[in-house]
Design an enzyme around this catalytic site. Sequence first.
Site, PDB file in Angstrom:
ATOM      1  N   HIS A  45      35.249  55.459  70.340  1.00  0.00           N
ATOM      2  CA  HIS A  45      35.827  56.663  69.729  1.00  0.00           C
ATOM      3  C   HIS A  45      36.293  56.432  68.305  1.00  0.00           C
ATOM      4  CE1 HIS A  45      35.880  58.016  73.895  1.00  0.00           C
ATOM      5  NE2 HIS A  45      35.939  59.224  73.406  1.00  0.00           N
ATOM      6  N   GLY A  46      36.537  55.203  67.943  1.00  0.00           N
ATOM      7  CA  GLY A  46      36.974  54.950  66.579  1.00  0.00           C
ATOM      8  C   GLY A  46      37.395  53.510  66.397  1.00  0.00           C
TER       9      GLY A  46
END
Lengths: 331, 459
Positions: free
Chosen positions: B305-306
């Site tokens: 996600h990041g």
Amino acid sequence: MSSNKKVFFIPILVLIISTIAYAMFAASFNNYGSDNNRFVNLLDQYENINQDSILFIGDSQIREDIDCRIIESERTKCYNLGMAGILPIQIALQKDFITQTKPRLIILGASPLFFNEYINKNDDLYFFIGRKLGKIKPDEYLSNLLTEKEKELLYKNTWEKLLHKNKFFMPFYLGLIKQIFSTETQRNILNNFKDPYLFLQDQSFEELNKKIDDKNTMALFDIDNSQNRQIESFEYLIDSLHKNKGKIIIVQMPLNPLLKDKISDKSWKKYHKLLLDVAQENNVTLINLEEEFEEEEFIDLTHLNNKGRKRLSKEFKLNDDELYLGDIHII
Amino acid sequence: MIKDKKYQYLLLLIGSYFFYYYSSGFLVVLLLFSTFLDFYCGKAIYSTINKSKRKLYLSFSLIGNLGLLAFFKYTNFSIETINYLSTLFGSPTDIQLLNIILPIGISFYTFQTMSYTLDIYWKKMRPTDSILKFGLYVAFFPQLVAGPIVRAADFIPQLTTKVKIHAENFKAGLTLIGWGLVKKVVFADNIAVFVDSFFSDPTKYSGSLPVFIAALAFGIQIYCDFSGYSDIAIGIARVLGYKLKLNFDKPYFTTNFTQFWRRWHMSLSSWLKDYLYIPLGGNRKGKTRTYINLMATMVLGGLWHGAAWNFLFWGFYQGVLLCIHKISSSLGITKIFEFFGKYKKYVLLILTQYFVFMGWLMFRVSNVRDLTYLVYEYLTFDFSNFFFTFKELINNFHIPLFFLLVFVIIHIYTFFNRNFVENMAKKDLFYWGLYLFVVMMSLYFLRPATSIQFIYFQF
């Protein structure tokens, strides 16, 4: 038309109908919230201002501190065009509207806060100025001081302007609901350009002390924290108004004595020098009223109460249509 | 207009590449690279029976795709981590960050292309002979930048007939696009005003109430944002005659964490399950190994996600929740909820979602200090000054909170009236037209003045 074909036709029809419905509603919608509505009315007011008037221009200090009813005479009208949180660059964008009124005197109120963008994040003002400017674009110098977002707000086309208006719908209708349940009463200052003061209740000593002890609040008064483009806009504004042969006074607006020791001497000096330099370069009168008022004449740190407002307004009161500030003959 | 299906696919492919080029410029070459790499690796794997060669070709694909992802997404994160750790241990390094732009959608299309070669390697599917079809599968514009992550086995077989816009597909697709747009533009973007303001300084409001509301608001925002984008993507594909699988299935009504992950971002969670969790051994190698596999899958899923510590924490936290659910189920601890009788499912729902929404705080914060504060307030139920804080929040954020409330009501209604959107697409033309009118009016009247980018673009 077969049912199958209608399926493709209906979204187009819906798009057309909904767009027309929206455009009609948005075109007739003119409720932008109290502060914004005052600003929209202010922009419209320029057309109704008498020639040879005295215009007070600035932020909420002007709005709260000046009572034009005390100042004006039969022949010379006075207008309080103070607008909460307005920045020099936003006034500079209105310079043509101001000069078109052919004022007898323009009095511009300033304080260290006046140059600080953090005091006001309301960029709707660019949108409203853009609506009034129409196709007229600010000159290159001023344009270069604007951000891309501000330019976008200034130069919207008709459809974009209608679309942008949607942001004011919900606040207006929810505001109406809120009003029904609210017991607070406020002065209506939307169309008041004479004595548009809004604040009624003096802040307590504790409240003021809390503000003074807050580093973030005090930092707003430090001219080093202001933005260069606001200072440049201020210089540009004075220069532009001066070129139009308008008589201008810059007033260092009264500040609560409680502030005096909370801001460094260096910061004060820098701020004073800034105003002095601009005044001298443009041969404009600079009046310092910063320390002329007592604590009990303030409603908070920067705005005067009824007593202070009356005293300050009397300083500007016209006598036989002439204005003397101390020994200086202004008009 | 274009009758030949080959040219139709070509037009779709060119359109998809133009779409990507328009948003990402020269980074479109990465998309091309990933496409060619996996097309030829897939072919090579399929055409050889030599195990080592098959492994070699697979490793080309994995190294190529994961290398792209690692370089563009995790290089600066790694540099920051090295700098931080070296300072912590007393010998600071000062490695300069690289000027890297994260290509939009890279996490989605690399996962898609990897799944293609992995499926061929595991002999789950045959490779396609058409680079055109494969290229379209990778770059298909509706789901290119923010998913859902489509499997080749689901999409490529659909590329056998001409693209024809049928009335039924058009109606179903447009209905879904409309609902997706409302979720994104009306709900997510309006709620974002509160979320952005709150998380810029979470300590501004005291007590647990603002933290609860912020967790709820961000949970709803990210759901509306991401499921809205998925609906738009699925809807556009449907208009063109392609069926993409559902990506969200009311995850906030689940009653345990495993169920939540089966219904939240389903294309990612099933990808992680099929291509990471199961290859790691899944639950076939004993309990301890199952938990390790779960943790590893969720931590990597978090990092997907990041590239930031909060995503790593969030992934770890999700792993812990899944392990807790597995352990409690196997020990029969969940039986204690029988005590609540017919209210059991509501108690489980509240309990599950309480911890799910706590996870969103980790997902959204920007520093450890704020995270500690938020988690503390979330867990301690400090409702002193309840009315004062509530009034303050309402005064400052009545519009975002109004949209939050409206969405919660709609969400509950549509949960009990499942397939609301599908049913709407089946209504006769008058009611369908009315639905589209309401959608259009909502988009015109209720969108905030500035649009906010889709959150999942950055992944």
